[in-house]
Scaffold this motif. Structure first.
Motif, PDB file in Angstrom:
ATOM      1  N   UNK A  97      42.658  55.863  35.446  1.00  0.00           N
ATOM      2  CA  UNK A  97      42.624  56.637  36.814  1.00  0.00           C
ATOM      3  C   UNK A  97      43.648  56.452  37.838  1.00  0.00           C
ATOM      4  N   UNK A  98      43.884  57.623  38.608  1.00  0.00           N
ATOM      5  CA  UNK A  98      44.564  57.397  39.772  1.00  0.00           C
ATOM      6  C   UNK A  98      44.311  56.320  40.560  1.00  0.00           C
ATOM      7  N   UNK A  99      45.272  55.444  41.135  1.00  0.00           N
ATOM      8  CA  UNK A  99      44.789  54.366  41.961  1.00  0.00           C
ATOM      9  C   UNK A  99      43.970  54.909  43.004  1.00  0.00           C
ATOM     10  N   UNK A 133      38.835  47.118  41.776  1.00  0.00           N
ATOM     11  CA  UNK A 133      37.991  45.748  41.117  1.00  0.00           C
ATOM     12  C   UNK A 133      37.488  46.030  40.008  1.00  0.00           C
ATOM     13  N   UNK A 134      37.972  45.434  38.957  1.00  0.00           N
ATOM     14  CA  UNK A 134      37.611  45.215  37.759  1.00  0.00           C
ATOM     15  C   UNK A 134      36.245  44.247  37.317  1.00  0.00           C
ATOM     16  N   UNK A 191      52.884  48.876  41.097  1.00  0.00           N
ATOM     17  CA  UNK A 191      52.748  48.772  42.548  1.00  0.00           C
ATOM     18  C   UNK A 191      51.234  48.660  43.089  1.00  0.00           C
ATOM     19  N   UNK A 192      50.368  49.178  42.326  1.00  0.00           N
ATOM     20  CA  UNK A 192      48.719  49.557  42.635  1.00  0.00           C
ATOM     21  C   UNK A 192      48.344  48.201  42.704  1.00  0.00           C
ATOM     22  N   UNK A 193      47.448  47.796  43.499  1.00  0.00           N
ATOM     23  CA  UNK A 193      46.451  46.487  43.135  1.00  0.00           C
ATOM     24  C   UNK A 193      45.651  46.522  42.209  1.00  0.00           C
ATOM     25  N   UNK A 220      45.401  37.831  30.250  1.00  0.00           N
ATOM     26  CA  UNK A 220      45.134  38.654  31.560  1.00  0.00           C
ATOM     27  C   UNK A 220      45.742  37.766  32.445  1.00  0.00           C
ATOM     28  N   UNK A 221      46.387  38.283  33.481  1.00  0.00           N
ATOM     29  CA  UNK A 221      46.813  37.581  34.831  1.00  0.00           C
ATOM     30  C   UNK A 221      46.336  37.847  35.865  1.00  0.00           C
ATOM     31  N   UNK A 222      45.863  39.229  36.092  1.00  0.00           N
ATOM     32  CA  UNK A 222      45.267  39.392  37.391  1.00  0.00           C
ATOM     33  C   UNK A 222      43.660  39.820  37.236  1.00  0.00           C
ATOM     34  N   UNK A 223      43.113  39.846  36.052  1.00  0.00           N
ATOM     35  CA  UNK A 223      41.582  39.857  35.988  1.00  0.00           C
ATOM     36  C   UNK A 223      41.342  38.646  35.124  1.00  0.00           C
TER      37      UNK A 223
END
Length: 446
Positions: A42-44, A50-51, A75-77, A102-105
């Motif tokens: 989806x578009x940020x 939040x996942x 660049x999107x969080x 995974x690094x951010x989730x």
């Protein structure tokens, strides 16, 4: 992606065993998150993304999402956490050799099919992750089969031990998964849309890999982000139908109308959901591969239920009938989720129990080979995905004193096929669209 097949099969007539294994590998690859997610981002949002997620495919879904996110919108969080079964966390290399970690989730692991303390901790952390979000935030929920046990938070007044006992009794009773999940939803503080409701007013986008016959989205992992269509009265009726005794606290919870968010609830108006893969997709991939090899395919359906051994026996009779006058190879495919009524203390899951019923019906009939696996790589609670057999295995079993009826009587199909070296052991496939069953019927020798 090569989960099942150590080598390329030459064809169904020359190497039926290897051909069936490759067919199953093709089916699993078609429903793997690495194949499904990259083109769907989806578009940020203006705010946070939040996942959250739960299920046997949750870690692979999170890894595929994170890889695509990094490439398409670096660049999107992005943040969040998912929970999967022990051993199903993603490590190593993906389909194309990318790093899958995974690094951010954050990826958590918990118990399945019986929830444990970590299942409850995961549920509490997920609720906390979506609390206090605003209208400009987006929640992406990654939901797949197994999530009901992996993300467990009992309703107020109900203990985890009580939920575990009820879950175990339902599993042993032979109740279909639809009924089991109905009870789970109404004894939960997170399922049946409650996680989605906690995330509002943020928008919730739910991506699902379906393992339920009929593919009703709200039933996958008991629908943590989707409104419910059942009531506590339905849950009570199921418990009574299967003669499962419950405590006064559980009965009070259900009679006290612990009602989940219902369809039409205005809070869900901005939400969306999509089933990314289902049993039908795995079967279609298997059908296409077989037809490419010139094999006629008879597809019986993707939502077959019922007692596993009896379905096996019925399909065995069907295969024998189909073989009469057959001039070209025929492949009989089916999917869904059968049940096993536990009467003995043996080892086995529904796929090997189905196969043993089929094996008994065929009794070594010439030219009929079969395979059945759970697409998540785990048949029940054992270490095998399923099994396969060839006509000559009937004589081998008799020579070794293996009586299929005796092994069925104590639900010990795992041990039976283990003795013949016919188990299929893949480890976790990190997807889950339920069972893939294939019967290859070759013409009788003139």
């Amino acid at each position: 992606m090569n989960i099942l097949s150590p080598q390329v099969a030459r064809g169904p007539v020359e190497t039926p065993r290897a051909w069936l294994r490759q067919l199953a590998d093709t089916a699993i690859s078609a429903v793997h998150p690495d194949t499904l997610l990259p083109d769907r981002l989806p578009e940020p949002p203006l705010g946070r993304t939040v996942v959250v997620g739960a299920g046997k495919a949750a870690a692979a879904m999170a890894a595929a999402l994170e890889r695509a996110w990094k490439i398409q919108q670096p660049n999107a969080p992005l943040e969040g956490l998912v929970v999967t079964r022990y051993g199903h966390g993603v490590q190593g290399q993906g389909l194309q050799g990318q790093n899958s970690e995974c690094r951010r989730i954050e990826v958590l692991e918990a118990s399945h099919p019986m929830p444990d303390d970590l299942s409850e901790q995961a549920a509490r952390r997920m609720l906390a992750a979506v609390t206090d979000l605003g209208e400009d935030d987006l929640v992406i929920a990654l939901v797949s089969g197994g999530g009901s046990a992996l993300m467990t938070l009992p309703a107020p007044g109900v203990s985890l031990a009580e939920k575990q006992a009820i879950n175990q009794a339902l599993l042993r009773s032979g109740a279909p998964i639809r009924e089991i999940n109905t009870v789970r939803r109404h004894l939960s503080a997170i399922k049946g849309g409650r996680l989605g409701a906690a995330a509002h007013p943020a928008r919730v986008l739910t991506w699902l890999i379906s393992d339920v016959p009929g593919d009703e989205a709200s039933l996958v992992a008991s629908g943590p982000t989707l409104p419910d269509a059942t009531t506590p009265d339905d849950a009570l009726a199921i418990l009574e139908r299967h003669a499962i005794e419950v405590s006064e606290d559980v009965r009070h919870c259900l009679e006290g109308r612990n009602i989940a968010p219902q369809r039409g609830d205005a809070g869900f108006a901005r939400d969306a959901s999509e089933i990314l893969a289902r049993a039908r997709d795995a079967l279609s991939a298997g059908q296409a591969a077989a037809e490419h090899d010139g094999i006629e395919v008879r597809l019986l359906g993707d939502d077959l239920e019922g007692e596993a051994r009896e379905l096996g026996r019925a399909q065995g009779r069907m295969a024998l009938s189909a073989q009469d006058g057959l001039e070209q190879p025929l492949l009989i495919l089916s999917g869904g989720e059968t049940s096993v009524t536990v009467r003995g203390d043996g080892r086995g899951g529904r796929n090997v129990e189905y196969l043993l019923g089929l094996f008994d019906a065929l009794q070594g009939a010439e030219g009929i080979h079969a395979l059945a696996i759970d697409t998540d790589g785990i048949d029940g609670s054992e270490d095998n995905a399923g099994a396969l057999f060839a006509p000559e295995d009937w004589a081998r079993a008799r020579t070794r004193g293996l009586d299929p009826v005796e092994y069925l009587s104590c639900n010990d199909a795992y041990t039976f096929f283990q003795a013949l070296d016919d188990l299929i052991i893949t480890g976790p496939t990190r997807t889950n669209v339920n069972d893939f069953r294939a019967i290859l019927v070759l013409p009788r020798t003139p």
